[in-house]
Design a protein around this motif. Structure first.
Motif, PDB file in Angstrom:
ATOM      1  N   LYS A 133       0.833  -1.210   0.000  1.00 36.00           N
ATOM      2  CA  LYS A 133       0.000   0.000   0.000  1.00 36.00           C
ATOM      3  C   LYS A 133       0.858   1.246   0.000  1.00 36.00           C
ATOM      4  O   LYS A 133       1.815   1.347   0.765  1.00 36.00           O
ATOM      5  CB  LYS A 133      -0.835   0.031   1.287  1.00 36.00           C
TER       6      LYS A 133
ATOM      7  N   ASP B 265       0.329   4.680   1.061  1.00 34.53           N
ATOM      8  CA  ASP B 265      -0.632   5.552   1.747  1.00 34.53           C
ATOM      9  C   ASP B 265       0.101   6.658   2.490  1.00 34.53           C
ATOM     10  O   ASP B 265       1.300   6.862   2.294  1.00 34.53           O
ATOM     11  CB  ASP B 265      -1.513   4.711   2.679  1.00 34.53           C
ATOM     12  N   ALA B 266      -0.632   7.357   3.336  1.00 36.28           N
ATOM     13  CA  ALA B 266      -0.044   8.506   4.025  1.00 36.28           C
ATOM     14  C   ALA B 266       1.134   8.100   4.906  1.00 36.28           C
ATOM     15  O   ALA B 266       2.018   8.901   5.180  1.00 36.28           O
ATOM     16  CB  ALA B 266      -1.110   9.222   4.860  1.00 36.28           C
ATOM     17  N   VAL B 267       1.138   6.857   5.350  1.00 39.37           N
ATOM     18  CA  VAL B 267       2.238   6.403   6.200  1.00 39.37           C
ATOM     19  C   VAL B 267       3.448   5.997   5.360  1.00 39.37           C
ATOM     20  O   VAL B 267       4.588   6.300   5.697  1.00 39.37           O
ATOM     21  CB  VAL B 267       1.782   5.228   7.105  1.00 39.37           C
TER      22      VAL B 267
ATOM     23  N   TYR C 225      -2.912  -0.512  -3.621  1.00 33.68           N
ATOM     24  CA  TYR C 225      -3.648   0.638  -3.105  1.00 33.68           C
ATOM     25  C   TYR C 225      -2.771   1.876  -3.197  1.00 33.68           C
ATOM     26  O   TYR C 225      -1.577   1.826  -2.884  1.00 33.68           O
ATOM     27  CB  TYR C 225      -3.988   0.313  -1.648  1.00 33.68           C
ATOM     28  N   ILE C 226      -3.352   2.964  -3.636  1.00 32.31           N
ATOM     29  CA  ILE C 226      -2.626   4.240  -3.589  1.00 32.31           C
ATOM     30  C   ILE C 226      -3.603   5.331  -3.168  1.00 32.31           C
ATOM     31  O   ILE C 226      -4.762   5.345  -3.586  1.00 32.31           O
ATOM     32  CB  ILE C 226      -1.962   4.561  -4.950  1.00 32.31           C
ATOM     33  N   SER C 227      -3.155   6.225  -2.314  1.00 31.72           N
ATOM     34  CA  SER C 227      -4.008   7.347  -1.907  1.00 31.72           C
ATOM     35  C   SER C 227      -3.364   8.638  -2.386  1.00 31.72           C
ATOM     36  O   SER C 227      -2.288   8.624  -2.994  1.00 31.72           O
ATOM     37  CB  SER C 227      -4.168   7.360  -0.392  1.00 31.72           C
ATOM     38  N   SER C 228      -3.989   9.775  -2.094  1.00 27.25           N
ATOM     39  CA  SER C 228      -3.462  11.049  -2.594  1.00 27.25           C
ATOM     40  C   SER C 228      -2.070  11.328  -2.047  1.00 27.25           C
ATOM     41  O   SER C 228      -1.300  12.055  -2.671  1.00 27.25           O
ATOM     42  CB  SER C 228      -4.418  12.202  -2.259  1.00 27.25           C
ATOM     43  N   ALA C 229      -1.752  10.730  -0.902  1.00 29.47           N
ATOM     44  CA  ALA C 229      -0.394  10.897  -0.375  1.00 29.47           C
ATOM     45  C   ALA C 229       0.614  10.275  -1.339  1.00 29.47           C
ATOM     46  O   ALA C 229       1.717  10.804  -1.535  1.00 29.47           O
ATOM     47  CB  ALA C 229      -0.277  10.259   1.008  1.00 29.47           C
TER      48      ALA C 229
ATOM     49  N   ARG D  91       0.889  12.588  -4.325  1.00 31.70           N
ATOM     50  CA  ARG D  91       1.695  13.747  -3.936  1.00 31.70           C
ATOM     51  C   ARG D  91       3.185  13.419  -4.059  1.00 31.70           C
ATOM     52  O   ARG D  91       3.952  14.210  -4.644  1.00 31.70           O
ATOM     53  CB  ARG D  91       1.319  14.113  -2.490  1.00 31.70           C
TER      54      ARG D  91
ATOM     55  N   VAL E  66      -7.580   5.324  -9.457  1.00 29.85           N
ATOM     56  CA  VAL E  66      -7.097   6.566  -8.846  1.00 29.85           C
ATOM     57  C   VAL E  66      -6.289   7.380  -9.855  1.00 29.85           C
ATOM     58  O   VAL E  66      -6.414   8.608  -9.926  1.00 29.85           O
ATOM     59  CB  VAL E  66      -6.269   6.267  -7.572  1.00 29.85           C
TER      60      VAL E  66
ATOM     61  N   ILE F 154      -1.443  10.507  12.388  1.00 30.39           N
ATOM     62  CA  ILE F 154      -1.210   9.578  11.283  1.00 30.39           C
ATOM     63  C   ILE F 154      -0.844   8.180  11.799  1.00 30.39           C
ATOM     64  O   ILE F 154      -1.189   7.175  11.198  1.00 30.39           O
ATOM     65  CB  ILE F 154      -0.093  10.123  10.347  1.00 30.39           C
TER      66      ILE F 154
ATOM     67  N   LEU G  33      -3.639   5.817  11.781  1.00 34.33           N
ATOM     68  CA  LEU G  33      -4.373   5.605  10.535  1.00 34.33           C
ATOM     69  C   LEU G  33      -4.685   4.128  10.282  1.00 34.33           C
ATOM     70  O   LEU G  33      -5.806   3.771   9.902  1.00 34.33           O
ATOM     71  CB  LEU G  33      -3.561   6.183   9.361  1.00 34.33           C
TER      72      LEU G  33
ATOM     73  N   LEU H  76     -10.076   4.216   0.730  1.00 32.17           N
ATOM     74  CA  LEU H  76      -9.395   5.394   0.204  1.00 32.17           C
ATOM     75  C   LEU H  76     -10.104   6.670   0.651  1.00 32.17           C
ATOM     76  O   LEU H  76      -9.467   7.615   1.129  1.00 32.17           O
ATOM     77  CB  LEU H  76      -9.338   5.296  -1.321  1.00 32.17           C
TER      78      LEU H  76
ATOM     79  N   GLU I 122      -9.434   7.150   4.273  1.00 33.66           N
ATOM     80  CA  GLU I 122      -8.045   7.596   4.508  1.00 33.66           C
ATOM     81  C   GLU I 122      -7.900   9.080   4.209  1.00 33.66           C
ATOM     82  O   GLU I 122      -7.340   9.833   5.000  1.00 33.66           O
ATOM     83  CB  GLU I 122      -7.031   6.810   3.660  1.00 33.66           C
ATOM     84  N   GLU I 123      -8.411   9.509   3.065  1.00 36.27           N
ATOM     85  CA  GLU I 123      -8.251  10.918   2.685  1.00 36.27           C
ATOM     86  C   GLU I 123      -8.851  11.846   3.743  1.00 36.27           C
ATOM     87  O   GLU I 123      -8.248  12.840   4.144  1.00 36.27           O
ATOM     88  CB  GLU I 123      -8.896  11.189   1.328  1.00 36.27           C
TER      89      GLU I 123
ATOM     90  N   VAL J  90      -6.773  11.531   7.093  1.00 34.38           N
ATOM     91  CA  VAL J  90      -5.464  12.181   6.988  1.00 34.38           C
ATOM     92  C   VAL J  90      -5.633  13.702   7.045  1.00 34.38           C
ATOM     93  O   VAL J  90      -4.858  14.406   7.688  1.00 34.38           O
ATOM     94  CB  VAL J  90      -4.749  11.736   5.689  1.00 34.38           C
TER      95      VAL J  90
ATOM     96  N   ILE K 161       1.106  20.583  -6.237  1.00 33.95           N
ATOM     97  CA  ILE K 161       1.169  19.402  -5.370  1.00 33.95           C
ATOM     98  C   ILE K 161       0.046  19.507  -4.343  1.00 33.95           C
ATOM     99  O   ILE K 161      -0.172  20.560  -3.759  1.00 33.95           O
ATOM    100  CB  ILE K 161       2.553  19.324  -4.685  1.00 33.95           C
TER     101      ILE K 161
ATOM    102  N   LEU L  93     -10.777  13.307  -4.393  1.00 37.46           N
ATOM    103  CA  LEU L  93     -10.939  11.842  -4.413  1.00 37.46           C
ATOM    104  C   LEU L  93     -12.128  11.413  -3.554  1.00 37.46           C
ATOM    105  O   LEU L  93     -12.895  10.535  -3.928  1.00 37.46           O
ATOM    106  CB  LEU L  93      -9.659  11.149  -3.927  1.00 37.46           C
TER     107      LEU L  93
END
Ligand SMILES: Nc1ncnc2c1ncn2[C@@H]1O[C@H](COP(=O)(O)OP(=O)(O)O)[C@@H](O)[C@H]1O
Ligand SMILES: Nc1ncnc2c1ncn2[C@@H]1O[C@H](COP(=O)(O)OP(=O)(O)O)[C@@H](O)[C@H]1O
Lengths: 111, 141, 141, 111
Positions: free
Chosen positions: A19, A21-23, A52-56, A59, A87, B12, B15, B41, B44-45, B48, B103, B110
């Motif tokens: 994953k 993610d933000a972490v 899985y990929i999130s906006s983090a 970024r 995504v 975080i 999370l 997702l 999470e968004e 976060v 950025i 999302l």
């Protein structure tokens, strides 16, 4: 997330599983920054085992691409699976970056 | 299923616990298939964002509630941070090239894209964000 | 640490999630050592009782809140079941032999034995049970 | 929780590891009931790898002992570690059942 970078005469294949993610995304960004600092400019992100990929993650990818741009580098992608592909599509990243079916196809594309 | 909830420090490092709670709650209602990554997702968004932006001057909590049925799964995210209406967040420019593209700014977009119904309200000192996911007819949930 | 909480259906199948939540909350406050099994045990006994006895006519929730410091760790257990005062539960006969000794009746006794301060109150439709664990001077917590 | 039962000419050694809690204790009770139904009457519970026991475990143990009593059977224990020993002590189970240092010592005690 696990990252495996394999150098090759045309560029570096970065296989990422798990994953993003933000972490974990900052770990990816850091890793790529190190490779860029080491002189690498051509990267293929192999996402075939990324679930899985999130906006983090997006970024970190964009931040990396912005560093590569003035160095005439490229960030390519291959192997996007269902949720990751979605995504990329929704966020427009699918048209911002070249997507390829395989690492070999990606490296071939740059001749 | 009655309403379940989890309240933790908005950090975080929590999370993973939040996402596990949401996934388990969805799973117990039969949401095991394709939609789960979307649900995770969106949550999470939103989570976060609470961790990163809701408490600019210190620390606070985040509370997730989950519930629903096989046809509709709802996650409510609640915090006591600064007022923030996700529905009013600007749309990102999805066509800019790498150099121009800013950025960030994709999280709220999302959430709005992946969630069937999003609602926000401020209640007293609380932000209350409701994310609802609907099962499509005939679709595996 | 601010107050953390977890609210789930009062069912034995959720026991593991409840104990994991409490252990993690205690761990974040530095309660990593010897007392942890005591804390888990007291919470299990109270939680199992809510699952088994609090809702004789159906289903309900259980809410665990955890918080404190390195010196004192508090778990509050909250349900909307029938009124039950753990402090009024009879002492078991610990001396009867195998034939005479009754099965059960040890849960409340263990909670009272392992917890430094136990308090119970009924608030409206809620049972509120507070379990507080104190670190002894010089003791690893 | 894991249960390993080893029969031997003097009795059955039941080695239990992990946690004996409200979820797992019924599994123990069921397992011993099967062995008793199969004719076993002498048991040594080896608790040297049991990390945790709650009142649900005590309940299953007492229920098993009550079945064994009229059959002139015995339920012995050995290897109790810290938290398990504490629970046995507090609940009076330490004086209700014979505790031994090892499975061998337990079996020897019944001659
Ligand atoms: N819960 C929140 N509280 C306050 N401000 C927020 C919150 N969520 C988002 N924001 C603001 O909206 C902006 C856009 O958020 P988002 O689309 O998630 O992108 P990102 O967080 O990556 O910048 C954030 O940069 C932040 O300024
Ligand atoms: N939360 C509760 N609500 C209602 N009754 C309870 C509750 N907890 C315990 N009791 C009652 O008290 C009795 C003793 O409980 P306990 O000491 O935990 O032993 P056990 O549950 O093994 O019988 C139970 O059998 C039950 O009748």
């Amino acid at each position: 997330m696990e990252i495996l970078a394999t150098r090759n005469d045309k560029g570096t294949i970065v296989a990422i599983s798990g994953k993003m993610d933000a972490v974990t995304a900052p770990v990816y960004e850091q890793k790529l920054r190190e490779l860029i600092d080491g002189g690498e400019t051509v990267f293929v992100n192999d996402f075939s085992r990324l679930a899985y990929i999130s906006s983090a993650g997006l970024r970190s990818i964009l931040a990396t691409a912005k560093i590569l741009k003035p160095k005439q580098g490229t960030l390519m992608f291959c192997g996007l699976t269902g949720p990751v592909r979605d995504v990329f599509e929704i966020s427009g990243f699918g048209s911002l970056f070249p997507l390829h079916p395989s690492p070999e196809a990606a490296l071939k594309s740059i001749g | 299923m009655s309403q379940r909830s989890l309240r933790l420090e908005a950090r975080i490092e929590n999370l993973e616990a939040m996402l596990a709670f949401v996934a388990e709650s969805a799973g117990k209602l039969g949401w095991l298939g394709e939609r789960l990554p979307n649900i995770e997702l969106a949550v999470e968004e939103a989570a976060v964002n609470v961790c990163n932006h809701a408490y600019p001057e210190g620390e606070g909590f985040i509370e997730l509630s989950a519930g629903g049925s096989r046809d509709s799964f709802m996650v409510v995210i609640n915090d006591a941070g600064i007022p923030f209406d996700i529905l009013a967040a600007p749309e990102p420019d999805l066509t800019a090239d790498i150099t121009e593209r800013e950025i960030g700014g994709l999280g709220c977009f999302l959430i709005r894209s992946l969630t069937d119904r999003v609602s926000y309200r401020r209640e007293g000192e609380r932000n209350i964000l409701q994310l609802e996911f609907l099962r499509e007819k005939g679709q595996e949930c």
